[in-house]
Motif scaffolding. Structure first.
Motif, PDB file in Angstrom:
ATOM      1  N   SER A 219      64.859 171.859 108.285  1.00 33.98           N
ATOM      2  CA  SER A 219      65.633 170.733 108.886  1.00 33.98           C
ATOM      3  C   SER A 219      67.008 171.100 109.102  1.00 33.98           C
ATOM      4  CB  SER A 219      65.667 169.532 107.823  1.00 33.98           C
ATOM      5  OG  SER A 219      66.385 168.464 108.318  1.00 33.98           O
ATOM      6  N   SER A 223      68.791 171.052 112.751  1.00 32.14           N
ATOM      7  CA  SER A 223      70.312 170.134 112.889  1.00 32.14           C
ATOM      8  C   SER A 223      71.340 170.933 113.657  1.00 32.14           C
ATOM      9  CB  SER A 223      70.288 169.333 111.693  1.00 32.14           C
ATOM     10  OG  SER A 223      71.035 170.222 110.590  1.00 32.14           O
ATOM     11  N   ARG A 224      71.519 172.154 112.757  1.00 31.79           N
ATOM     12  CA  ARG A 224      72.626 172.962 113.478  1.00 31.79           C
ATOM     13  C   ARG A 224      72.228 173.304 114.981  1.00 31.79           C
ATOM     14  NH1 ARG A 224      75.881 175.346 109.600  1.00 31.79           N
ATOM     15  NH2 ARG A 224      76.929 176.093 111.491  1.00 31.79           N
ATOM     16  N   GLN A 226      70.318 171.484 117.102  1.00 36.00           N
ATOM     17  CA  GLN A 226      70.821 170.265 117.885  1.00 36.00           C
ATOM     18  C   GLN A 226      72.055 169.987 118.387  1.00 36.00           C
ATOM     19  OE1 GLN A 226      68.938 167.183 115.393  1.00 36.00           O
ATOM     20  NE2 GLN A 226      66.906 167.377 116.773  1.00 36.00           N
ATOM     21  N   ARG A 227      72.960 170.388 117.431  1.00 39.14           N
ATOM     22  CA  ARG A 227      74.397 170.088 117.294  1.00 39.14           C
ATOM     23  C   ARG A 227      75.031 171.199 118.389  1.00 39.14           C
ATOM     24  NH1 ARG A 227      74.385 168.475 112.178  1.00 39.14           N
ATOM     25  NH2 ARG A 227      75.122 170.648 111.266  1.00 39.14           N
ATOM     26  N   SER A 233      66.942 172.980 121.452  1.00 39.39           N
ATOM     27  CA  SER A 233      66.307 172.349 120.517  1.00 39.39           C
ATOM     28  C   SER A 233      65.108 171.255 121.180  1.00 39.39           C
ATOM     29  CB  SER A 233      67.348 171.357 119.965  1.00 39.39           C
ATOM     30  OG  SER A 233      66.372 170.598 118.785  1.00 39.39           O
ATOM     31  N   SER A 242      60.896 171.943 116.152  1.00 39.51           N
ATOM     32  CA  SER A 242      62.316 171.225 115.936  1.00 39.51           C
ATOM     33  C   SER A 242      62.164 169.672 116.345  1.00 39.51           C
ATOM     34  CB  SER A 242      63.388 172.050 117.059  1.00 39.51           C
ATOM     35  OG  SER A 242      64.459 170.993 116.642  1.00 39.51           O
TER      36      SER A 242
END
Length: 375
Positions: A219, A223-224, A226-227, A233, A242
């Motif tokens: 997770s 999330s990294r 996605q940013r 992603s 993802s």
């Protein structure tokens, strides 16, 4: 045997990393307030700054003390009536005007006050954190005109457009709303009888690290990604590698890239309502004998090339993004309303390209350099 040992070592490393992730990535409990409340419910504004409130604000990239005077404004004590021969400049707007992310001398008010002190000009911090143009207009009528300002400078931010047609404001708080009927604006007051839970009254949930496919480490990595690369992603999410990432932008982004008739109609309604509010706001300020100027506050993604590229990757390439959409249309609107506009975007772009940067990287508001440019 070497292959078995390598497999065992890799598995053990992943297990230890997963355990560490579950411990270290658990959400921290919210810190207790450091000081007295600085905001309170308002039956007309939804919320407003609280008289004599004082609090230490800690965020990821700043830590400041907010102190409010006996009339609820940030800055020195000022009576409603100016001293003989003194003039007053009121800085109105949202959190950029209030400057909750900077110590008081570094805010726009603080810098202007220091520069104009010898000219017998009092500068008022009349900003309301989270306010949109409609709330700022009401705040002027209820409070700021009592100070008899000679000039009102209104800071306008792109998300004012969306919040001017919405009953919910920032942080999902009830706010007033103006509706147009027969060419007139009718005020709908917020429902402020809903008493929010105090911090200690909230239901306590078990603090657990977020997981994906049962793994906190996975997770965290997702999330990294996605940013940093939301486009990658989304491709991985098709393979289940993802979490799903919506390409639907927040409503306040629509003026930069409306897609389809419904979104375009919504954007047109934003501009129509905002034009009506600004016109009445202008008339009321000038009716008090004061000048009225709008300062356009560029968002970080309007000034920073990397931030703009991220917005486009994050919300998909199928939209036609126009970076100057809000600024140029606002400029045309203000010309039609005979309202001067201050446009500092080129200066903010230069700072973001060559340094030092003008925005806080995490929070997105101006840093000390940004306030200096605005000043």
């Amino acid at each position: 045997s070497r292959l078995l040992l390598a497999t065992f070592s890799t598995a053990l490393t992943l297990v230890l990393a997963e355990v560490g992730a579950r411990v270290l990535l658990r959400p921290a409990p919210p810190p207790p307030p450091d000081g007295t409340p600085i905001s309170e419910i308002s039956p007309t504004l939804g919320w407003r700054t609280r008289a004599n409130g004082a609090q230490r604000i800690r965020r990821g990239d700043f830590e400041v003390t907010i102190a409010l005077n006996s009339l609820g404004l940030r800055g020195p004590e000022l009576p409603y009536e100016p001293a003989p021969g003194a003039r007053r400049l009121a800085i109105m707007g949202d959190s950029f005007a209030h400057g909750y992310y900077a110590e008081e001398p570094e805010t726009l008010r603080g810098r202007l006050d220091a520069a104009l002190k010898t000219c017998q000009v009092d500068v008022l911090n009349a900003g309301g954190p989270g306010y949109s143009t409609d709330q700022e207009w009401i705040f002027f009528l209820e409070e700021i005109r009592k100070y008899r300002p000679s000039e009102v400078v209104l800071l306008f931010y792109y998300n004012d457009l969306q919040f001017n047609i919405d009953r919910m404001g920032t942080a999902n708080r009830e706010k007033p709303l103006f509706l147009e009927k027969d060419g007139e604006l009718q005020l709908v007051l917020p429902e402020t009888d809903r008493t929010p839970l105090r911090r200690g009254e909230r239901t306590l949930e078990r603090r657990r690290a977020p997981t994906f496919h049962g793994s906190a480490l996975w997770s965290f990595a997702a999330s990294r990604l996605q940013r940093s690369r939301p486009d990658w992603s989304r491709r991985l999410s098709a393979w289940g590698l993802s979490p799903d990432l919506s390409s639907e932008p927040p409503a306040e982004y629509l003026p930069f890239a409306p897609l389809g008739d419904q979104e375009r109609a919504s954007v047109e309604e934003m501009w129509k309502r905002t034009a009506a509010i600004l016109k009445r706001f202008r008339d009321d300020v000038r009716g008090e004998g004061a000048g009225f100027t709008v300062f356009y506050v560029p968002a970080r993604f309007e000034a920073n090339d990397d931030a703009w590229a991220f917005v486009q990757r994050r919300y998909g390439p199928d939209r036609r993004w126009t970076r100057d959409a809000v600024r140029t249309r606002l400029q045309d609107l203000l010309v039609s309303l005979d309202i001067p506009m201050v446009d500092a975007l080129p200066s903010f772009q230069a700072a973001e390209r060559t340094g030092p940067a003008a925005y806080l990287a995490i929070d997105g508001h101006w840093n000390a350099r940004g306030n200096e440019i605005a000043f």
